[in-house]
Design a protein around this motif. Structure first.
Motif, PDB file in Angstrom:
ATOM      1  N   THR A  83       0.825  -1.200   0.000  1.00 45.07           N
ATOM      2  CA  THR A  83       0.000   0.000   0.000  1.00 45.07           C
ATOM      3  C   THR A  83       0.864   1.258   0.000  1.00 45.07           C
ATOM      4  O   THR A  83       0.493   2.293  -0.530  1.00 45.07           O
ATOM      5  CB  THR A  83      -0.901  -0.008   1.256  1.00 45.07           C
ATOM      6  OG1 THR A  83      -1.779  -1.122   1.145  1.00 45.07           O
ATOM      7  CG2 THR A  83      -1.717   1.244   1.377  1.00 45.07           C
ATOM      8  N   HIS A 132     -11.879  -8.115  -0.929  1.00 50.65           N
ATOM      9  CA  HIS A 132     -12.478  -7.031  -0.153  1.00 50.65           C
ATOM     10  C   HIS A 132     -13.118  -5.997  -1.093  1.00 50.65           C
ATOM     11  O   HIS A 132     -14.247  -5.550  -0.860  1.00 50.65           O
ATOM     12  CB  HIS A 132     -11.399  -6.374   0.723  1.00 50.65           C
ATOM     13  CG  HIS A 132     -11.898  -5.259   1.565  1.00 50.65           C
ATOM     14  ND1 HIS A 132     -12.705  -5.455   2.668  1.00 50.65           N
ATOM     15  CD2 HIS A 132     -11.723  -3.928   1.461  1.00 50.65           C
ATOM     16  CE1 HIS A 132     -12.998  -4.287   3.211  1.00 50.65           C
ATOM     17  NE2 HIS A 132     -12.417  -3.338   2.497  1.00 50.65           N
ATOM     18  N   GLU A 133     -12.409  -5.635  -2.171  1.00 52.02           N
ATOM     19  CA  GLU A 133     -12.967  -4.670  -3.134  1.00 52.02           C
ATOM     20  C   GLU A 133     -14.188  -5.254  -3.845  1.00 52.02           C
ATOM     21  O   GLU A 133     -15.194  -4.567  -4.053  1.00 52.02           O
ATOM     22  CB  GLU A 133     -11.907  -4.268  -4.176  1.00 52.02           C
ATOM     23  CG  GLU A 133     -10.685  -3.552  -3.614  1.00 52.02           C
ATOM     24  CD  GLU A 133     -11.022  -2.232  -2.936  1.00 52.02           C
ATOM     25  OE1 GLU A 133     -11.800  -1.454  -3.500  1.00 52.02           O
ATOM     26  OE2 GLU A 133     -10.524  -1.994  -1.815  1.00 52.02           O
ATOM     27  N   ARG A 171     -17.157  -5.060  -1.609  1.00 52.17           N
ATOM     28  CA  ARG A 171     -17.707  -3.699  -1.511  1.00 52.17           C
ATOM     29  C   ARG A 171     -18.578  -3.377  -2.718  1.00 52.17           C
ATOM     30  O   ARG A 171     -19.636  -2.761  -2.592  1.00 52.17           O
ATOM     31  CB  ARG A 171     -16.558  -2.661  -1.414  1.00 52.17           C
ATOM     32  CG  ARG A 171     -15.714  -2.748  -0.155  1.00 52.17           C
ATOM     33  CD  ARG A 171     -16.514  -2.403   1.089  1.00 52.17           C
ATOM     34  NE  ARG A 171     -17.024  -1.053   1.066  1.00 52.17           N
ATOM     35  CZ  ARG A 171     -16.459  -0.017   1.679  1.00 52.17           C
ATOM     36  NH1 ARG A 171     -15.350  -0.180   2.365  1.00 52.17           N
ATOM     37  NH2 ARG A 171     -16.994   1.185   1.620  1.00 52.17           N
ATOM     38  N   LEU A 214     -18.239   4.016  -6.738  1.00 57.35           N
ATOM     39  CA  LEU A 214     -17.560   3.578  -5.514  1.00 57.35           C
ATOM     40  C   LEU A 214     -16.175   3.019  -5.838  1.00 57.35           C
ATOM     41  O   LEU A 214     -15.174   3.362  -5.197  1.00 57.35           O
ATOM     42  CB  LEU A 214     -18.401   2.492  -4.822  1.00 57.35           C
ATOM     43  CG  LEU A 214     -17.780   1.882  -3.559  1.00 57.35           C
ATOM     44  CD1 LEU A 214     -17.992   2.821  -2.371  1.00 57.35           C
ATOM     45  CD2 LEU A 214     -18.390   0.508  -3.253  1.00 57.35           C
ATOM     46  N   PHE A 215     -16.116   2.180  -6.854  1.00 62.54           N
ATOM     47  CA  PHE A 215     -14.853   1.560  -7.250  1.00 62.54           C
ATOM     48  C   PHE A 215     -13.834   2.642  -7.617  1.00 62.54           C
ATOM     49  O   PHE A 215     -12.687   2.630  -7.140  1.00 62.54           O
ATOM     50  CB  PHE A 215     -15.090   0.619  -8.437  1.00 62.54           C
ATOM     51  CG  PHE A 215     -13.837  -0.038  -8.937  1.00 62.54           C
ATOM     52  CD1 PHE A 215     -13.386  -1.208  -8.363  1.00 62.54           C
ATOM     53  CD2 PHE A 215     -13.097   0.521  -9.975  1.00 62.54           C
ATOM     54  CE1 PHE A 215     -12.222  -1.817  -8.818  1.00 62.54           C
ATOM     55  CE2 PHE A 215     -11.927  -0.078 -10.425  1.00 62.54           C
ATOM     56  CZ  PHE A 215     -11.497  -1.250  -9.841  1.00 62.54           C
ATOM     57  N   GLU A 248     -13.856   5.897  -6.913  1.00 64.06           N
ATOM     58  CA  GLU A 248     -13.540   6.800  -5.796  1.00 64.06           C
ATOM     59  C   GLU A 248     -12.585   6.143  -4.803  1.00 64.06           C
ATOM     60  O   GLU A 248     -11.651   6.767  -4.314  1.00 64.06           O
ATOM     61  CB  GLU A 248     -14.828   7.247  -5.090  1.00 64.06           C
ATOM     62  CG  GLU A 248     -15.588   8.303  -5.888  1.00 64.06           C
ATOM     63  CD  GLU A 248     -16.963   8.619  -5.314  1.00 64.06           C
ATOM     64  OE1 GLU A 248     -17.579   9.593  -5.778  1.00 64.06           O
ATOM     65  OE2 GLU A 248     -17.426   7.869  -4.426  1.00 64.06           O
ATOM     66  N   ARG A 249     -12.835   4.863  -4.516  1.00 64.53           N
ATOM     67  CA  ARG A 249     -11.936   4.142  -3.597  1.00 64.53           C
ATOM     68  C   ARG A 249     -10.524   4.077  -4.177  1.00 64.53           C
ATOM     69  O   ARG A 249      -9.540   4.248  -3.463  1.00 64.53           O
ATOM     70  CB  ARG A 249     -12.454   2.721  -3.325  1.00 64.53           C
ATOM     71  CG  ARG A 249     -13.599   2.676  -2.330  1.00 64.53           C
ATOM     72  CD  ARG A 249     -14.099   1.245  -2.106  1.00 64.53           C
ATOM     73  NE  ARG A 249     -13.087   0.355  -1.554  1.00 64.53           N
ATOM     74  CZ  ARG A 249     -12.724   0.331  -0.271  1.00 64.53           C
ATOM     75  NH1 ARG A 249     -13.296   1.161   0.583  1.00 64.53           N
ATOM     76  NH2 ARG A 249     -11.803  -0.507   0.151  1.00 64.53           N
ATOM     77  N   ALA A 250     -10.432   3.849  -5.486  1.00 60.86           N
ATOM     78  CA  ALA A 250      -9.120   3.774  -6.132  1.00 60.86           C
ATOM     79  C   ALA A 250      -8.395   5.113  -6.028  1.00 60.86           C
ATOM     80  O   ALA A 250      -7.209   5.165  -5.697  1.00 60.86           O
ATOM     81  CB  ALA A 250      -9.285   3.365  -7.597  1.00 60.86           C
ATOM     82  N   ARG A 264      -8.788   7.476  -3.891  1.00 60.39           N
ATOM     83  CA  ARG A 264      -8.463   7.858  -2.507  1.00 60.39           C
ATOM     84  C   ARG A 264      -7.178   7.179  -2.041  1.00 60.39           C
ATOM     85  O   ARG A 264      -6.502   7.688  -1.153  1.00 60.39           O
ATOM     86  CB  ARG A 264      -9.608   7.472  -1.562  1.00 60.39           C
ATOM     87  CG  ARG A 264     -10.620   8.592  -1.371  1.00 60.39           C
ATOM     88  CD  ARG A 264     -11.361   8.442  -0.044  1.00 60.39           C
ATOM     89  NE  ARG A 264     -12.078   7.180   0.063  1.00 60.39           N
ATOM     90  CZ  ARG A 264     -13.311   6.980  -0.400  1.00 60.39           C
ATOM     91  NH1 ARG A 264     -13.955   7.955  -1.003  1.00 60.39           N
ATOM     92  NH2 ARG A 264     -13.903   5.817  -0.244  1.00 60.39           N
ATOM     93  N   ARG A 283      -2.171   1.956  -3.562  1.00 61.72           N
ATOM     94  CA  ARG A 283      -2.816   0.653  -3.371  1.00 61.72           C
ATOM     95  C   ARG A 283      -3.541   0.220  -4.638  1.00 61.72           C
ATOM     96  O   ARG A 283      -3.396  -0.916  -5.098  1.00 61.72           O
ATOM     97  CB  ARG A 283      -3.822   0.776  -2.207  1.00 61.72           C
ATOM     98  CG  ARG A 283      -4.580  -0.490  -1.914  1.00 61.72           C
ATOM     99  CD  ARG A 283      -5.655  -0.266  -0.854  1.00 61.72           C
ATOM    100  NE  ARG A 283      -6.796   0.448  -1.424  1.00 61.72           N
ATOM    101  CZ  ARG A 283      -7.834   0.898  -0.736  1.00 61.72           C
ATOM    102  NH1 ARG A 283      -7.866   0.756   0.571  1.00 61.72           N
ATOM    103  NH2 ARG A 283      -8.825   1.516  -1.343  1.00 61.72           N
ATOM    104  N   ALA A 284      -4.309   1.151  -5.231  1.00 60.00           N
ATOM    105  CA  ALA A 284      -5.089   0.790  -6.414  1.00 60.00           C
ATOM    106  C   ALA A 284      -4.180   0.492  -7.603  1.00 60.00           C
ATOM    107  O   ALA A 284      -4.419  -0.447  -8.363  1.00 60.00           O
ATOM    108  CB  ALA A 284      -6.056   1.919  -6.758  1.00 60.00           C
TER     109      ALA A 284
END
Lengths: 211, 211
Positions: free
Chosen positions: A29, A73-74, A77, A98-99, A101-103, A105, A109-110
């Motif tokens: 990460t 986990h992704e 979600r 969501l996918f 935005e999470r990436a 942020r 990691r993404a």
């Protein structure tokens, strides 16, 4: 008595294994797979470097397992976002957003999960993971055709197009240095997500959507 | 005299190098990178295995150079399709269709170039290659906004979405055994291309297009 000791040893071993995976994840990460070092992971987990190989056959196996857990986990979600009272098209839009935005942020990691050049074994895990997302989207598209929120289309093909479009659109921005991950497209993260969503939803619906 | 001899040696060396690259390409086209063996490539090229390393530092370097040449050829074909008297939107549709059709006609070759899990060095070449396609598409989208054949949009982002959608849609079909590369989506190759084109053109135009 011997039985209980074995139980305890098993539990300790499982805990150590779990801790090693968590430390590997923390390391990836921070700097991606390339900079993740077994010696450093061992020191973070408070074990000797050699003892990592009592839990995992190789560096590749440790990373492959960590990758499976992190991506599951992704996937979970996204699956979660595909439930609810909205139309299937709306759920799909929420899940895609969501996918992305999470990436954005957690760009390092993404990047590691989606696109960092890695060894072939991990690359194969990545194909499995992309298929898992595609299957989720495929189900949602079929639901959308049934509930009338999406027009008739080849759901399998549209689902892989979605996975490809969203992953590839994120690669450029994610590959940038972390502080300003979105400079590549000269967009703020929310504008970037809006533009990705526009292409994807237009691809699905054939209707002009203003971001 | 010494000068002419050196010239001739240089030319011979260049020819041998070229022949090695062509044989590597033939080998990858048949069975992908995984099954390509240096010993076999050397035997195809009529040279000793060791002499391959007089031309290339490593197996990876040979494959990376072969990859660059092969993908540049695909990039040139797409660039060619993006010229002509049609609107930019029509040129883009022609170029995307050409890319997909070429891939489906030679699935093992396309799988190797697009998606086969490979070592990180080659994976990095692949990112460069995807950016080259994205840049071509980006230019065409900008032209389309100017000539009115495409609505206003973020051209960079739409271009990467196109690259992703088309590459990912092809991965499933390409990953199948060669004789029936399109069973995955239960479509014939031309239907598959039509479905990919529909998603991509809708994504760009926001207008429902019947395949």
């Amino acid at each position: 008595m011997a039985y209980r000791e074995t139980e305890m040893m098993r539990e300790r071993k499982a805990q150590a294994r779990q801790r090693i995976i968590e430390c590997a994840w923390e390391s990836v990460t921070t700097g991606g797979f390339r900079s993740a070092r077994i010696t450093q992971i061992a020191s973070m987990a408070g074990v000797a470097t050699g003892s990592i190989y009592r839990h995992f056959e190789s560096r590749e196996e440790l990373f492959a397992e960590m990758f499976r857990l992190a991506t599951q986990h992704e996937v979970d979600r996204v699956a979660q976002a595909l439930t609810g009272p909205e139309t299937a098209a709306q759920q799909l839009e929420n899940a895609l957003r969501l996918f992305a935005e999470r990436a954005l942020r957690a760009p390092t990691r993404a990047w590691a999960l989606i696109a960092e050049p890695v060894d072939p074994k991990l690359d194969e895990e990545r194909l499995v993971y992309r298929r898992a997302f595609a299957r989720l989207f495929e189900g949602a598209i079929r639901d959308g055709v049934l509930d009338g929120s999406l027009p008739e289309q080849n759901a399998r093909l549209a689902s892989t197009s979605l996975v490809g479009a969203i992953a590839e659109s994120l690669i450029g921005p994610l590959a940038q240095a972390s502080p300003e991950p979105c400079e590549a497209a000269d967009l703020k993260p929310n504008e970037l997500v809006d533009a990705i969503m526009q292409f994807c939803m237009q691809g699905l619906t054939g209707t002009r959507s203003q971001p």
